[in-house]
Scaffold this motif. Structure first.
Motif, PDB file in Angstrom:
ATOM      1  N   ARG A 265      -9.655   0.797 132.764  1.00 28.49           N
ATOM      2  CA  ARG A 265      -9.488  -0.191 134.138  1.00 28.49           C
ATOM      3  C   ARG A 265      -9.547  -1.249 133.728  1.00 28.49           C
ATOM      4  O   ARG A 265      -9.265  -2.367 134.111  1.00 28.49           O
ATOM      5  N   ARG A 266     -11.438  -1.709 133.104  1.00 26.69           N
ATOM      6  CA  ARG A 266     -12.416  -2.565 133.295  1.00 26.69           C
ATOM      7  C   ARG A 266     -11.144  -4.031 131.973  1.00 26.69           C
ATOM      8  O   ARG A 266     -11.018  -4.845 132.638  1.00 26.69           O
ATOM      9  N   ALA A 271      -6.607   4.046 134.971  1.00 25.27           N
ATOM     10  CA  ALA A 271      -7.774   4.853 135.252  1.00 25.27           C
ATOM     11  C   ALA A 271      -7.643   6.590 135.390  1.00 25.27           C
ATOM     12  O   ALA A 271      -6.430   6.511 135.816  1.00 25.27           O
ATOM     13  N   PRO A 272      -8.392   6.442 134.790  1.00 20.20           N
ATOM     14  CA  PRO A 272      -8.508   8.513 134.542  1.00 20.20           C
ATOM     15  C   PRO A 272      -7.736   9.311 136.060  1.00 20.20           C
ATOM     16  O   PRO A 272      -7.277  10.278 136.158  1.00 20.20           O
ATOM     17  N   TYR A 273      -8.269   8.484 136.951  1.00 16.04           N
ATOM     18  CA  TYR A 273      -8.069   8.902 138.204  1.00 16.04           C
ATOM     19  C   TYR A 273      -6.593   8.472 138.958  1.00 16.04           C
ATOM     20  O   TYR A 273      -5.978   9.492 139.316  1.00 16.04           O
ATOM     21  N   THR A 274      -6.207   7.758 138.366  1.00 11.75           N
ATOM     22  CA  THR A 274      -4.513   6.903 138.980  1.00 11.75           C
ATOM     23  C   THR A 274      -3.715   8.199 138.034  1.00 11.75           C
ATOM     24  O   THR A 274      -3.353   9.025 138.145  1.00 11.75           O
ATOM     25  N   ASP A 380      -3.458   2.434 147.238  1.00 17.85           N
ATOM     26  CA  ASP A 380      -3.519   2.038 146.243  1.00 17.85           C
ATOM     27  C   ASP A 380      -4.747   2.318 145.088  1.00 17.85           C
ATOM     28  O   ASP A 380      -5.658   1.206 144.924  1.00 17.85           O
ATOM     29  N   VAL A 381      -4.586   3.480 144.606  1.00 23.45           N
ATOM     30  CA  VAL A 381      -6.430   3.274 143.165  1.00 23.45           C
ATOM     31  C   VAL A 381      -6.329   2.616 142.610  1.00 23.45           C
ATOM     32  O   VAL A 381      -7.509   2.226 141.493  1.00 23.45           O
ATOM     33  N   ASN A 382      -4.985   1.500 142.025  1.00 19.65           N
ATOM     34  CA  ASN A 382      -4.857   1.308 140.479  1.00 19.65           C
ATOM     35  C   ASN A 382      -3.834  -0.493 140.698  1.00 19.65           C
ATOM     36  O   ASN A 382      -3.195  -0.415 140.172  1.00 19.65           O
ATOM     37  N   HIS A 436       4.532  -8.104 125.800  1.00 23.76           N
ATOM     38  CA  HIS A 436       3.654  -8.724 125.400  1.00 23.76           C
ATOM     39  C   HIS A 436       2.282  -9.136 126.609  1.00 23.76           C
ATOM     40  O   HIS A 436       2.831 -10.657 127.110  1.00 23.76           O
ATOM     41  N   VAL A 437       1.291  -9.547 126.660  1.00 22.35           N
ATOM     42  CA  VAL A 437       0.234  -8.991 127.250  1.00 22.35           C
ATOM     43  C   VAL A 437      -1.178  -9.275 127.026  1.00 22.35           C
ATOM     44  O   VAL A 437      -1.329  -8.251 126.781  1.00 22.35           O
ATOM     45  N   THR A 438      -1.631 -10.983 127.310  1.00 23.57           N
ATOM     46  CA  THR A 438      -3.296 -10.564 127.085  1.00 23.57           C
ATOM     47  C   THR A 438      -4.132  -9.973 128.272  1.00 23.57           C
ATOM     48  O   THR A 438      -3.600  -9.172 129.592  1.00 23.57           O
ATOM     49  N   ALA A 439      -5.230 -10.087 127.940  1.00 17.28           N
ATOM     50  CA  ALA A 439      -5.887  -9.042 128.614  1.00 17.28           C
ATOM     51  C   ALA A 439      -6.688  -9.922 129.595  1.00 17.28           C
ATOM     52  O   ALA A 439      -6.860 -10.634 129.736  1.00 17.28           O
ATOM     53  N   ALA A 440      -6.648  -8.659 130.348  1.00 16.85           N
ATOM     54  CA  ALA A 440      -6.941  -9.210 131.668  1.00 16.85           C
ATOM     55  C   ALA A 440      -8.547 -10.075 132.335  1.00 16.85           C
ATOM     56  O   ALA A 440      -9.058  -9.060 131.663  1.00 16.85           O
TER      57      ALA A 440
END
Length: 440
Positions: A265-266, A271-274, A380-382, A436-440
Motif C-alpha cells: 500500500r505504501r 493492502a492485504p486487509y483490503t 473505505d479501507v484502501n 501505465h501508472v507511475t508510482a505514487a
C-alpha cells in the motif's frame, strides 16, 4: 450448449427464463413462438458455475442474466467443464502445498509470544498498566512466515465519548498524549527486548513505536489504544474460524498479489486487509458465510469500547455466523473458490470501478475506482485514484483470462499447463498492457 444453440436457430421471438432448483442447479427454460403462432418450449439444466458467471456479469453490467447467456455458452461445453474441474483440482493441490510452506512456523509463533511476554513484564516492572494486545495478521490464523507483530497498549486516555485514538485529528492534544505514552514505553523497552536492535518513534497521524531487528527489518509496531485495530482483527479472525477455506483462499490471493507487485500500500498497492475484505464478500456471495450474520457481528464489534468487549462480541458473532451457515455451502474446495474469485473480480466491467461491501455485495462505483468498505468501521479501507485501480484490475483480468484460456486448450497443451502449475501461470504472467501508472 450446442443443442440449445441448434434448437434456438429455428425459433423466433426468444423468451428465456432462469429457474432455481433446490439442488444448486438452475433450469433454463427457453420458449419461442414459431411463425405458425404455436409456442414451443424446452428446458435445460445448467451447472451452478454458469449461473455464477451469469450473475457476476449481470451485477457488473446491469444486464439481465438471460441477455448474457449466448455470450457464455461457449465457455461451458462439456469438454471445458471437465478441464475446468481438473484445473480446480490442481489449484487445490498447489494451494495446500503453499499453506504448508507459508504458514507461521512454531519458532515464529514462539518468538511472537515471547515478545509479548517480555513487553508485559517490562511494563509491569515499571508500575504501568500491562494491558497489551496483539492485532493484525499475527493475531489471526492468517499469520504467515515472517509476519510482523502489531501490539497496542490500552492505557486510559481522556477521549471524547464515542471516539478512539484513530478518530482524533493529528493536531489534537490527545494524539500528543498518545505520542508521549509511546515515548515512555520506548524508554522502558529500549535495549531490553530479545532480538530487537533499536526502536524508532514516529509521530504521524497514527503514532507508532517501531521495533527493528539487527538486520534492519521490522519486527513489529507498538501503538496506543488502537481499539479499531482490535475490532478489525476480530472480524477477520471470525471469518477464519467460521470456515477454514477462508484462510487458504485469502493467503493465496495475498501470495498472488505480492508476486504481481501490487500488495504494498505504501506504493499505491492493495493492502492485504483490503484483499481479505474482498474474500469475505466472495464467501458471502458463494453462500458460505451469511451476510446478515456478518453484519450483526460487525455492528457488535463497532460498539465495543474495550478489549474485553471486543473479545465478547467476537465470540458471540462467531456463534451467530456458524448458526447461519447453510447445510451445503458452495463449492467444495479452495481451488474452486479461487477460480470463481478470479472470474468475479477479473471481469472486464469491474475495471470501471466497484464498491465492495463484505456483508452486502458488489455495486458500481460512481468514483470509477475500487472502494472497499470495512463493515466494522464503515470506512473505505484502501482509497485509490481511478488510474491506479484500472492498472491493478488489469492483473485480475489477465489472471482470469489465462485461467479461462487454459480450459480451451487441446489436451496436450492443457496437461503441459498443469505440469507447470496454476499458481505459476498467474503469478509469472507478462505485465498487462494498456495501463501505465507511475508510482505514487
Amino acid at each position: 450448449g450446442a443443442m440449445l444453440t441448434r434448437g434456438c436457430r429455428a425459433w423466433a421471438k426468444p423468451r428465456v427464463v432462469l429457474r432455481h432448483s433446490p439442488r444448486g442447479f438452475s433450469q433454463l427454460a427457453v420458449s419461442r413462438l414459431r411463425r405458425s403462432g404455436q409456442e414451443e418450449a424446452a428446458a435445460f439444466v445448467i451447472p451452478a458455475d454458469l449461473l455464477n458467471r451469469l450473475n457476476t456479469l449481470s451485477e457488473a453490467e446491469g444486464t439481465a442474466p438471460e441477455q448474457l447467456l449466448g455470450r457464455l455458452l461457449h465457455e461451458y461445453t462439456p469438454r471445458r467443464v471437465a478441464l475446468r474441474k481438473r484445473l480446480a483440482e490442481r489449484f487445490q493441490v498447489e494451494v495446500e502445498a503453499l499453506q504448508k510452506i507459508d504458514a507461521c512456523s512454531e519458532r515464529d509463533a514462539e518468538e511472537m509470544q515471547r515478545l509479548q511476554t517480555e513487553l508485559k513484564d517490562l511494563v509491569k516492572q515499571a508500575g504501568l498498566p500491562e494491558d497489551l494486545h496483539a492485532y493484525g495478521s499475527a493475531a489471526t490464523p492468517m499469520a504467515g512466515m515472517g509476519s510482523d507483530v502489531d501490539i497496542t497498549w490500552c492505557v486510559p486516555l481522556a477521549l471524547p465519548e464515542g471516539h478512539d485514538i484513530e478518530a482524533i485529528p493529528e493536531e489534537d492534544q490527545l494524539r500528543t498524549e498518545a505520542f508521549n505514552h509511546l515515548k515512555v514505553l520506548q524508554d522502558i523497552v529500549e535495549g531490553k527486548l530479545t532480538g530487537v536492535a533499536r526502536t524508532e518513534l514516529i509521530k504521524a497521524r497514527h503514532p507508532v513505536l517501531k521495533l527493528r531487528a539487527f538486520g534492519g527489518g521490522e519486527i513489529g509496531d507498538l501503538s496506543v489504544s488502537n481499539i479499531e485495530g482490535l475490532r478489525n482483527t476480530a472480524f477477520i479472525r471470525l471469518c477464519c474460524h467460521a470456515d477454514p477455506r477462508f484462510v487458504t483462499v485469502a493467503r493465496t490471493i495475498k501470495h498472488w498479489a505480492k508476486a504481481r507487485r501490487m500488495a504494498d500500500r505504501r506504493f499505491g498497492g492493495i493492502a492485504p486487509y483490503t484483499l481479505q475484505m474482498m474474500v469475505a464478500e466472495h464467501f458471502r456471495h458463494e453462500r458460505i458465510l451469511d451476510g446478515s450474520a456478518l453484519q450483526a457481528a460487525a455492528v457488535a464489534l463497532r460498539a465495543s469500547e474495550t478489549p474485553a468487549d471486543v473479545a465478547k462480541a467476537e465470540e458471540e458473532g462467531l456463534s451467530q455466523v456458524l448458526a447461519a451457515k447453510p447445510a451445503q455451502d458452495g463449492p467444495g474446495s479452495a481451488g474452486e473458490l479461487l477460480l470463481r474469485f478470479f472470474e468475479r473480480y477479473g471481469d472486464p466491467a469491474r475495471g470501471e470501478g466497484m464498491v465492495v461491501k463484505p456483508c452486502e455485495g458488489i455495486s458500481l462505483s460512481e468514483q470509477e475506482t475500487l472502494e472497499v468498505f470495512c463493515p466494522v468501521s464503515e470506512l473505505d479501507v484502501n482509497p485509490m485514484p481511478s488510474p491506479r485501480w484500472r492498472k491493478h484490475h488489469k492483473e485480475f483480468e489477465q489472471a482470469q483470462s489465462l485461467l479461462l484460456a487454459a480450459c480451451g486448450k487441446e489436451e496436450d497443451d492443457f496437461a503441459s499447463e498443469l505440469r507447470r502449475g496454476v499458481l505459476r501461470l498467474i503469478c509469472t504472467m507478462p505485465e498487462p498492457r494498456g495501463v501505465h501508472v507511475t508510482a505514487a
